[in-house]
Write an enzyme that holds these catalytic residues in place. Sequence first.
Site, PDB file in Angstrom:
ATOM      1  N   GLU A 113       0.745  -1.069   0.032  1.00 36.67           N
ATOM      2  CA  GLU A 113      -0.001   0.146   0.076  1.00 36.67           C
ATOM      3  C   GLU A 113       0.885   1.276  -0.172  1.00 36.67           C
ATOM      4  OE1 GLU A 113      -2.721  -0.091   3.415  1.00 36.67           O
ATOM      5  OE2 GLU A 113      -2.909  -2.304   3.045  1.00 36.67           O
ATOM      6  N   LYS A 115       2.098   4.500   1.632  1.00 34.97           N
ATOM      7  CA  LYS A 115       2.038   5.245   2.891  1.00 34.97           C
ATOM      8  C   LYS A 115       1.774   6.623   3.052  1.00 34.97           C
ATOM      9  CE  LYS A 115       4.670   5.123   7.350  1.00 34.97           C
ATOM     10  NZ  LYS A 115       4.312   6.441   7.680  1.00 34.97           N
ATOM     11  N   ASP A 117       1.012  10.706   3.965  1.00 34.88           N
ATOM     12  CA  ASP A 117       1.894  11.381   4.721  1.00 34.88           C
ATOM     13  C   ASP A 117       0.789  12.380   5.418  1.00 34.88           C
ATOM     14  OD1 ASP A 117       3.846  12.411   6.350  1.00 34.88           O
ATOM     15  OD2 ASP A 117       4.841  13.264   4.719  1.00 34.88           O
ATOM     16  N   TYR A 226      -7.287   0.145   7.007  1.00 31.53           N
ATOM     17  CA  TYR A 226      -7.230  -1.158   8.077  1.00 31.53           C
ATOM     18  C   TYR A 226      -8.679  -0.941   8.486  1.00 31.53           C
ATOM     19  CZ  TYR A 226      -5.015  -3.404  11.863  1.00 31.53           C
ATOM     20  OH  TYR A 226      -4.750  -4.658  12.738  1.00 31.53           O
ATOM     21  N   LYS A 312      10.374   3.664   3.774  1.00 35.87           N
ATOM     22  CA  LYS A 312      10.339   4.941   3.616  1.00 35.87           C
ATOM     23  C   LYS A 312      11.080   5.316   2.493  1.00 35.87           C
ATOM     24  CE  LYS A 312       9.421   7.402   7.385  1.00 35.87           C
ATOM     25  NZ  LYS A 312       8.711   8.300   7.945  1.00 35.87           N
ATOM     26  N   CYS A 406      27.481  45.401   1.119  1.00 37.75           N
ATOM     27  CA  CYS A 406      26.009  45.643   0.824  1.00 37.75           C
ATOM     28  C   CYS A 406      25.318  45.602  -0.215  1.00 37.75           C
ATOM     29  CB  CYS A 406      25.341  46.485   2.058  1.00 37.75           C
ATOM     30  SG  CYS A 406      23.665  46.384   2.351  1.00 37.75           S
ATOM     31  N   CYS A 409      23.250  49.176   0.284  1.00 34.16           N
ATOM     32  CA  CYS A 409      23.824  50.779   0.738  1.00 34.16           C
ATOM     33  C   CYS A 409      25.157  50.439   0.412  1.00 34.16           C
ATOM     34  CB  CYS A 409      23.632  50.843   2.170  1.00 34.16           C
ATOM     35  SG  CYS A 409      24.359  49.923   3.060  1.00 34.16           S
ATOM     36  N   CYS A 424      25.663  43.542   7.325  1.00 29.31           N
ATOM     37  CA  CYS A 424      26.064  44.949   6.969  1.00 29.31           C
ATOM     38  C   CYS A 424      25.625  45.784   8.060  1.00 29.31           C
ATOM     39  CB  CYS A 424      24.928  45.484   5.845  1.00 29.31           C
ATOM     40  SG  CYS A 424      24.994  47.277   5.888  1.00 29.31           S
ATOM     41  N   CYS A 430      20.916  52.017   6.183  1.00 30.72           N
ATOM     42  CA  CYS A 430      20.784  50.840   5.130  1.00 30.72           C
ATOM     43  C   CYS A 430      19.154  50.482   5.051  1.00 30.72           C
ATOM     44  CB  CYS A 430      21.326  49.640   5.442  1.00 30.72           C
ATOM     45  SG  CYS A 430      21.063  48.332   4.393  1.00 30.72           S
TER      46      CYS A 430
HETATM   47  S1  IVH Z   1      -1.270   0.522   8.755  1.00 30.65           S
HETATM   48  C1  IVH Z   1      -0.718  -1.363  12.978  1.00 30.65           C
HETATM   49  N1  IVH Z   1      -1.177   1.381   6.437  1.00 30.65           N
HETATM   50  O1  IVH Z   1       1.939   5.443   9.102  1.00 30.65           O
HETATM   51  C2  IVH Z   1      -0.603  -0.868  11.571  1.00 30.65           C
HETATM   52  N2  IVH Z   1      -0.486   2.972   8.314  1.00 30.65           N
HETATM   53  O2  IVH Z   1       4.167   4.921  10.729  1.00 30.65           O
HETATM   54  C3  IVH Z   1      -1.253   0.509  11.395  1.00 30.65           C
HETATM   55  N3  IVH Z   1       0.177   5.137   7.411  1.00 30.65           N
HETATM   56  O3  IVH Z   1       0.302   5.574  12.362  1.00 30.65           O
HETATM   57  C4  IVH Z   1      -0.783   1.097  10.331  1.00 30.65           C
HETATM   58  N4  IVH Z   1      -0.455   5.070   5.540  1.00 30.65           N
HETATM   59  O4  IVH Z   1      -0.975   7.019  10.475  1.00 30.65           O
HETATM   60  C5  IVH Z   1      -1.080   1.730   7.601  1.00 30.65           C
HETATM   61  N5  IVH Z   1      -1.272   2.377   4.423  1.00 30.65           N
HETATM   62  C6  IVH Z   1      -1.021   2.470   5.593  1.00 30.65           C
HETATM   63  C7  IVH Z   1      -0.560   3.843   5.975  1.00 30.65           C
HETATM   64  C8  IVH Z   1      -0.247   3.803   7.208  1.00 30.65           C
HETATM   65  C9  IVH Z   1      -0.098   5.927   6.279  1.00 30.65           C
HETATM   66  C10 IVH Z   1       0.441   5.838   8.785  1.00 30.65           C
HETATM   67  C11 IVH Z   1      -0.378   5.477   9.929  1.00 30.65           C
HETATM   68  C12 IVH Z   1       0.504   5.099  11.037  1.00 30.65           C
HETATM   69  C13 IVH Z   1       2.017   5.709  10.582  1.00 30.65           C
HETATM   70  C14 IVH Z   1       2.909   4.316  11.076  1.00 30.65           C
END
Ligand code: IVH
Length: 671
Positions: A113, A115, A117, A226, A312, A406, A409, A424, A430
């Site tokens: 999946e 991640k 942000d 989830y 990451k 500067c 000035c 300066c 200035c």
């Molecule tokens: S699963 C117990 N899936 O990442 C596992 N988390 O660093 C629950 N996050 O607190 C997390 N995308 O806020 C999961 N596809 C994804 C995610 C994800 C972002 C965040 C989430 C979590 C943090 C952990």
Amino acid sequence: MKQDEAEKRIKQLRKLINEYDYYYYVIAQPKISDYQYDMLMKELIELERQYPQFSDPNSPSARVGNDHDQSFEQAPHDYPMLSLNNTYSPEELLEFDQRIRKTLSEPFEYVCELKFDGVSINLKYKNGKLIQAVTRGDGTKGDIVTDNVKTIRAVPLVLRGDDYPEQFEARGEIIMPHNSFHRLNEQRKEQGLSEFANPRNAAAGSLKLQNSAEVAKRGLDNFIYYIIGDKLPSDSHFENLQKARQWGFRISKHIKKVNDLRGVFDFIEYWERERKNLPFDIDGAVIKIDSIRQRKILGETAKAPRWAIAYKFKAERVSTRLLSVDFQVGRTGVITPVANLEPVHLAGTIVKRASLHNADIIKDLDLHYNDYVYVEKGGEIIPKIVGVDKSKRKPDARPVEFITHCPACGTLLVRDPDEAAHYCPNTWGCPPQIIGRIEHFVSRKAMDILMGEATIKQLYDAGLVKNVADLYDLRYQDLIKLERFADKSVKNLLESIEKSKQVPFQRVIFALGIRYVGETVARVLARHFKDIDHLRQASYDQLVAIDEIGDKIAQSIVEFFADERNMEIIERLKKAGVNMKATEETAPQVLQGMSLVVTGNFGTPERRKKIEQLIELYGGKKASSVSSKINYIIAGEKPGTSKMQKAKQLGIPIISVQDFLKMIGRTSIDE
Ligand code: IVH
């Protein structure tokens, strides 16, 4: 309209709007125009206002928010909200995979999946209705932010179909897409507010706003990743998410089931490349075991599950050409080099400029004009140049050299031997320094005089304001003659200048713009010296003897007051009526964040009033009604019975005036 007709129509409208929301926000196939949608919503809100007996907390009208003041209460999570183990390296993914193979010793599948942000959120549903939205908090309990979350259209308030579990939790991420983020920062810039550094901070800040109608305007979005509960439809996480999409949740399309690490690496490589084309930020990929049964075998540590890992991405980096370098002069005379770049897309924004900070950084980079440079976005708004592609440098390229004089000035620059910065020394002659000092003086956290950069420049150019004391000599007759000034704007400006005379002493110290004296040091100085005369006479030794004041700050303060020109300005400010004494407002803010209710008789009404003033003076809020948000009840004689009853019910401590005075460190009300 008759009651029963109204009820019917309200129900019909709710159903329609929920349906359109789903098509618009979840599967991105709008069925009606925005205008038609707005009309339906308007009709619903109006009917619900007329017939409050049919109100429902999960009506789509909750999407527009309300302006009830909410301080967030906390709720425990039924299942702890763990975090994820992070890795940046393929080797660690290999180790993760090997550990799983060893424990499971049977076939398994991974789900890959994005991640997201943003900020994690836990949505609790019961009988198909959203009942509570709670932030992650410390993992075991978080803040209840239900009203704010209801404004996010991707979050279903009422579920579709009938095959959802009676009770479950949907966990996901609240994010701010790039377009909302840019719009918000543009607005904030116009309003003179600080900009958010990145969409994550903006999402977190928005979720904690007090007024959900404001949240509704922020354009937040949500993805669910989830589903947790006892009676889920499938043993497969992937299948559960597909089901959840049918119930109305927004589930990312970019989710993939794979059999082995090869598939995982393909997914990661693809998204490391393609993330720049997404309309929101991701900071990596999450790899999870698909089967819930297998997850249970693998288990979890106190911090994170053993069945998932986050990979990451490295900070996003692009290459572009350096066109030129500007040298900007700040209010303290410090010179900041800024690179002008060939515009390039980076993490959802177009980058044209990057800070180079100081001469050492330019030297370390060995920067030349027309170089191809690598630009990276860290936590700050302004991106950084992190390297140079020397292979693309032309042999005759000219190195970037720090200026010696500067740019404003022409004065020879000096370099503090202890610091990387050049500055300066022409403090009084200035122009950018003079204008910068005035800008700082009027800013919101200083004197809070309502005038923008353009006005300051105009007044300076007209010769009306050459230092901050001149502001208090401005007359109606002088201002009305200026271009862009009308009767109303002149009056507003003069009124705002007049009001600034009431600003607490600590802010006046901050406004003076003494090098290294920020808001916190200014507060310390105000508390310690009480008025400008004691402060200005303070010796270096007296200053460094104060806890928070170090050598550099002390020296800078002594130098500032030793300069007669500063003293002359201070004398003029004093004469104009600017507050040069610490009033009680600098009292220690021991009640910060607390709400207190005062009830009963305290001798005279004046004494009661005084108690209320003390609450505010020491940083607290006085409230008139008892609720779970109240921290203390200060009870006098014959306190209100219903208030006392409610306080007891809610377990709120009831204290006497004496207890209260002890809390704030006073012996009497009138001392
Ligand atoms: S699963 C117990 N899936 O990442 C596992 N988390 O660093 C629950 N996050 O607190 C997390 N995308 O806020 C999961 N596809 C994804 C995610 C994800 C972002 C965040 C989430 C979590 C943090 C952990």
